[in-house]
Enzyme design. Structure first.
Site, PDB file in Angstrom:
ATOM      1  N   VAL A 106      33.193  37.225  54.388  1.00  0.00           N
ATOM      2  CA  VAL A 106      32.363  37.892  55.404  1.00  0.00           C
ATOM      3  C   VAL A 106      31.714  36.863  56.338  1.00  0.00           C
ATOM      4  CG1 VAL A 106      30.304  39.300  55.751  1.00  0.00           C
ATOM      5  CG2 VAL A 106      31.974  39.948  54.015  1.00  0.00           C
ATOM      6  N   GLU A 111      29.040  45.015  56.702  1.00  0.00           N
ATOM      7  CA  GLU A 111      30.369  44.639  57.193  1.00  0.00           C
ATOM      8  C   GLU A 111      31.424  45.448  56.463  1.00  0.00           C
ATOM      9  OE1 GLU A 111      31.347  42.917  59.778  1.00  0.00           O
ATOM     10  OE2 GLU A 111      33.251  43.769  59.101  1.00  0.00           O
ATOM     11  N   PHE A 112      32.425  45.951  57.197  1.00  0.00           N
ATOM     12  CA  PHE A 112      33.466  46.797  56.594  1.00  0.00           C
ATOM     13  C   PHE A 112      34.831  46.129  56.641  1.00  0.00           C
ATOM     14  CE2 PHE A 112      30.557  50.211  56.084  1.00  0.00           C
ATOM     15  CZ  PHE A 112      29.707  50.155  57.185  1.00  0.00           C
ATOM     16  N   GLY A 121      48.545  53.599  42.024  1.00  0.00           N
ATOM     17  CA  GLY A 121      49.043  52.350  41.470  1.00  0.00           C
ATOM     18  C   GLY A 121      48.256  51.920  40.255  1.00  0.00           C
ATOM     19  N   CYS A 126      34.959  43.698  45.957  1.00  0.00           N
ATOM     20  CA  CYS A 126      34.072  44.727  46.540  1.00  0.00           C
ATOM     21  C   CYS A 126      34.033  46.023  45.750  1.00  0.00           C
ATOM     22  CB  CYS A 126      34.482  44.971  47.989  1.00  0.00           C
ATOM     23  SG  CYS A 126      34.188  43.538  49.017  1.00  0.00           S
TER      24      CYS A 126
HETATM   25  C1  UDX Z   1      37.159  46.810  50.794  1.00  0.00           C
HETATM   26  C2  UDX Z   1      36.892  47.831  51.902  1.00  0.00           C
HETATM   27  O1  UDX Z   1      38.114  48.399  52.321  1.00  0.00           O
HETATM   28  C3  UDX Z   1      36.216  47.149  53.068  1.00  0.00           C
HETATM   29  O2  UDX Z   1      35.899  48.101  54.070  1.00  0.00           O
HETATM   30  C4  UDX Z   1      34.929  46.489  52.601  1.00  0.00           C
HETATM   31  O3  UDX Z   1      34.304  45.817  53.620  1.00  0.00           O
HETATM   32  C5  UDX Z   1      35.237  45.534  51.475  1.00  0.00           C
HETATM   33  O4  UDX Z   1      35.913  46.184  50.423  1.00  0.00           O
HETATM   34  P1  UDX Z   1      38.962  44.940  50.298  1.00  0.00           P
HETATM   35  O5  UDX Z   1      38.259  44.744  49.017  1.00  0.00           O
HETATM   36  O6  UDX Z   1      39.382  43.769  51.078  1.00  0.00           O
HETATM   37  O7  UDX Z   1      38.073  45.875  51.268  1.00  0.00           O
HETATM   38  O8  UDX Z   1      40.290  45.733  49.935  1.00  0.00           O
HETATM   39  P2  UDX Z   1      40.935  47.156  50.218  1.00  0.00           P
HETATM   40  O9  UDX Z   1      42.028  47.003  51.185  1.00  0.00           O
HETATM   41  O10 UDX Z   1      39.909  48.149  50.475  1.00  0.00           O
HETATM   42  O11 UDX Z   1      41.587  47.413  48.771  1.00  0.00           O
HETATM   43  C6  UDX Z   1      40.744  47.468  47.662  1.00  0.00           C
HETATM   44  C7  UDX Z   1      41.577  47.716  46.411  1.00  0.00           C
HETATM   45  O12 UDX Z   1      42.050  49.059  46.412  1.00  0.00           O
HETATM   46  C8  UDX Z   1      42.795  46.817  46.294  1.00  0.00           C
HETATM   47  O13 UDX Z   1      42.960  46.411  44.963  1.00  0.00           O
HETATM   48  C9  UDX Z   1      43.945  47.739  46.709  1.00  0.00           C
HETATM   49  O14 UDX Z   1      45.163  47.375  46.089  1.00  0.00           O
HETATM   50  C10 UDX Z   1      43.452  49.086  46.184  1.00  0.00           C
HETATM   51  N1  UDX Z   1      43.997  50.244  46.899  1.00  0.00           N
HETATM   52  C11 UDX Z   1      43.731  50.393  48.220  1.00  0.00           C
HETATM   53  C12 UDX Z   1      44.755  51.181  46.180  1.00  0.00           C
HETATM   54  O15 UDX Z   1      45.004  51.047  44.986  1.00  0.00           O
HETATM   55  N2  UDX Z   1      45.237  52.283  46.852  1.00  0.00           N
HETATM   56  C13 UDX Z   1      44.982  52.474  48.181  1.00  0.00           C
HETATM   57  O16 UDX Z   1      45.451  53.480  48.713  1.00  0.00           O
HETATM   58  C14 UDX Z   1      44.218  51.495  48.900  1.00  0.00           C
END
Ligand code: UDX
Length: 459
Positions: free
Chosen positions: A11, A150-151, A269, A276
């Site tokens: 971030v 932050e997102f 999955g 996060c």
């Molecule tokens: C997340 C939020 O998306 C983001 O907005 C926030 O700021 C930080 O946390 P991030 O942790 O980078 O971001 O990953 P993200 O892409 O959200 O995936 C999180 C987890 O969920 C991963 O392990 C991913 O594999 C899993 N996931 C995501 C699924 O299993 N299925 C999905 O459909 C989407």
């Protein structure tokens, strides 16, 4: 504007680099001396697409500087706090780094400072921060505290920061809200040179949402917890599909066509990981508990997510019978593609379970092996997917890196002991895999067996 960013993690580094990219004069500090020296010498402490190029460019143009917290406090009119808030054993967010920064600002800053919490923090942290600044403030410090969650997602952090859906600002003074509006104006108006897309590509202007601090803080935890809930929901539906002979890909597609549901975050999955979702769900459960709300729904989201690991391991056990002595290839270690981050990665939990039953793991990940081997030692790290598959009884796909979709199946068929693919992310084309003689097991009823099995080593 002269801005300071304290903390150079995903971030902090993205915030500093992108605010410099859109025209601000930014000073970013990092308390980890090794990381700070890397940054000062142009060495990236993490893998994140586009970020290295942005940092290089804005450093060259003199708009981004790295240094100590003290220097950062003295530098900017506004200070973004982007330090880590890791989980404590009871699930609470550890706010000690935030408190440490607040104390340093209180002790050192003079004149006016807008202190902005950008780390993920529990609701009412802004109030605590403000109290701390007034209690420890010396030198006649005048300040406002604001929340600006932050997102950004790892793997797309630069794109997410420069082209967000919304910018949320929580401020209890007009002065603070106006300053943040000014800081984000180039992004709100999408008026900057984009390091990713040519400027001719018009991007949607983000919404600038100005609200109170408590609401802004809650938007972050609530948003992450909702997305995590969506993932656990689709994973439960996937279990149902397996039980009744339906196809989760079709079901998720059908659900997502409803704009009230939307197609995003409906990929089943092996569960969500990363730094996060797991900790934010825990922290939100605790925040609710402390406020007298039993957020049992989120406890179930977490329980379902934990259950993905055992369910996947059981599937491997069912296919391989005795795991002791079996050789298993693992494709993907990072918690998701396009990052080298293995924090709370489901792949590592699965590997530990398989190892505990005596299986030998040969793993490959395009980016995350350096960080993974600090977490798990006694597995064989391989330089490519084929080496990892050499002589194995099964190939497990645990992170959906693009390159796994372009595997040479006939080459692979000649390497494996048994042509078995267990795809924990429904990444591969079942038809293609089966057509090449592999037995394919996906998530949520997406499995198939070849009509004619592939030729094996030495047969
Ligand atoms: C997340 C939020 O998306 C983001 O907005 C926030 O700021 C930080 O946390 P991030 O942790 O980078 O971001 O990953 P993200 O892409 O959200 O995936 C999180 C987890 O969920 C991963 O392990 C991913 O594999 C899993 N996931 C995501 C699924 O299993 N299925 C999905 O459909 C989407």
């Amino acid at each position: 504007m002269k801005l300071s960013v304290i903390g150079a993690g995903y971030v902090g580094l993205t915030t500093a680099a992108c605010l410099a990219q859109v025209g601000h004069d930014v000073f970013c500090s990092e308390s980890d001396v090794e990381k700070l020296s890397k940054l000062r010498n142009g060495v990236m402490p993490l893998f994140e697409p586009h970020l290295e190029n942005v940092i290089e460019a804005v450093r060259k143009s003199g708009q981004l500087h790295f240094g100590s917290t003290e220097e950062a406090i003295a530098w900017g009119d506004a200070i973004f706090i982007c330090v880590g808030t890791p989980p404590l054993p009871n699930g609470d967010a550890d706010l000690s780094s935030i408190e440490g920064v607040a104390r340093a600002i209180a002790k050192r800053a003079t004149g006016y400072r807008l202190v902005i919490e950008k780390s993920t923090v529990p609701v009412q942290t802004g109030a605590q921060l403000s109290k701390h600044l007034s209690v420890h403030g010396t030198n006649g410090l005048k300040y406002d505290v604001a929340s600006n969650p932050e997102f950004l997602r790892e793997g797309t952090s630069v794109e997410d920061f420069l082209h967000p859906d919304r910018i949320v600002v929580g401020a209890d003074s007009t002065r603070a809200a106006d300053l943040l509006r000014e800081i984000y104006e180039p992004i709100v108006k999408q008026r900057f040179t984009c390091p990713i897309h040519s400027n001719s590509q018009k991007r949607k202007d983000p919404v600038f949402l100005a609200t109170d601090t408590n609401s802004a803080e809650l938007i972050k935890h609530a948003s992450n917890s909702f997305l995590a809930m969506k993932i656990s929901f689709i994973n439960m539906v996937a279990n149902l599909c397996e039980a009744v002979g339906a196809d989760i890909t079709q079901v998720a597609h059908g659900m997502g066509l409803d704009p009230r549901i939307g197609p995003a975050f409906l990929n089943p999955g092996i569960g969500f990981g990363g730094f996060c979702f797991p900790k934010d769900v825990q922290a939100f459960i605790r925040i609710a508990e402390k406020s007298g709300c039993d957020f049992s729904l989120l406890k179930e989201v977490d329980r379902i997510n934990q259950g993905r690991i055992e369910r996947f391991v059981e599937q491997v056990r069912t296919e391989l019978w005795v795991l002791r002595g079996k050789k298993i290839a693992v494709w993907g270690l990072a918690f998701k593609p396009n990052t080298d981050d293995v924090r709370f990665a489901p792949a590592l939990s699965i590997i530990r379970r398989l190892q505990a039953e005596g299986a030998h793991i040969q793993a490959y990940d395009p980016q995350a092996m350096e960080k993974a081997c600090k977490e798990i030692s006694d597995i064989t790290y391989c330089s490519d997917a084929y080496k990892a598959a050499h002589g194995v009884d099964a190939v497990l796909l645990l992170t959906e890196w693009e390159e796994f979709r372009n595997v040479d199946w006939s080459r692979l068929a000649a390497l494996v002991e048994r042509p078995l693919i267990i795809d924990g992310r429904n990444t591969l084309s079942r038809e293609e895999v089966v057509a090449n003689g592999f037995h394919y097991i996906g998530v949520g009823g997406v499995s198939a067996t070849p009509k004619v099995t592939a030729s094996f080593i030495g047969t």
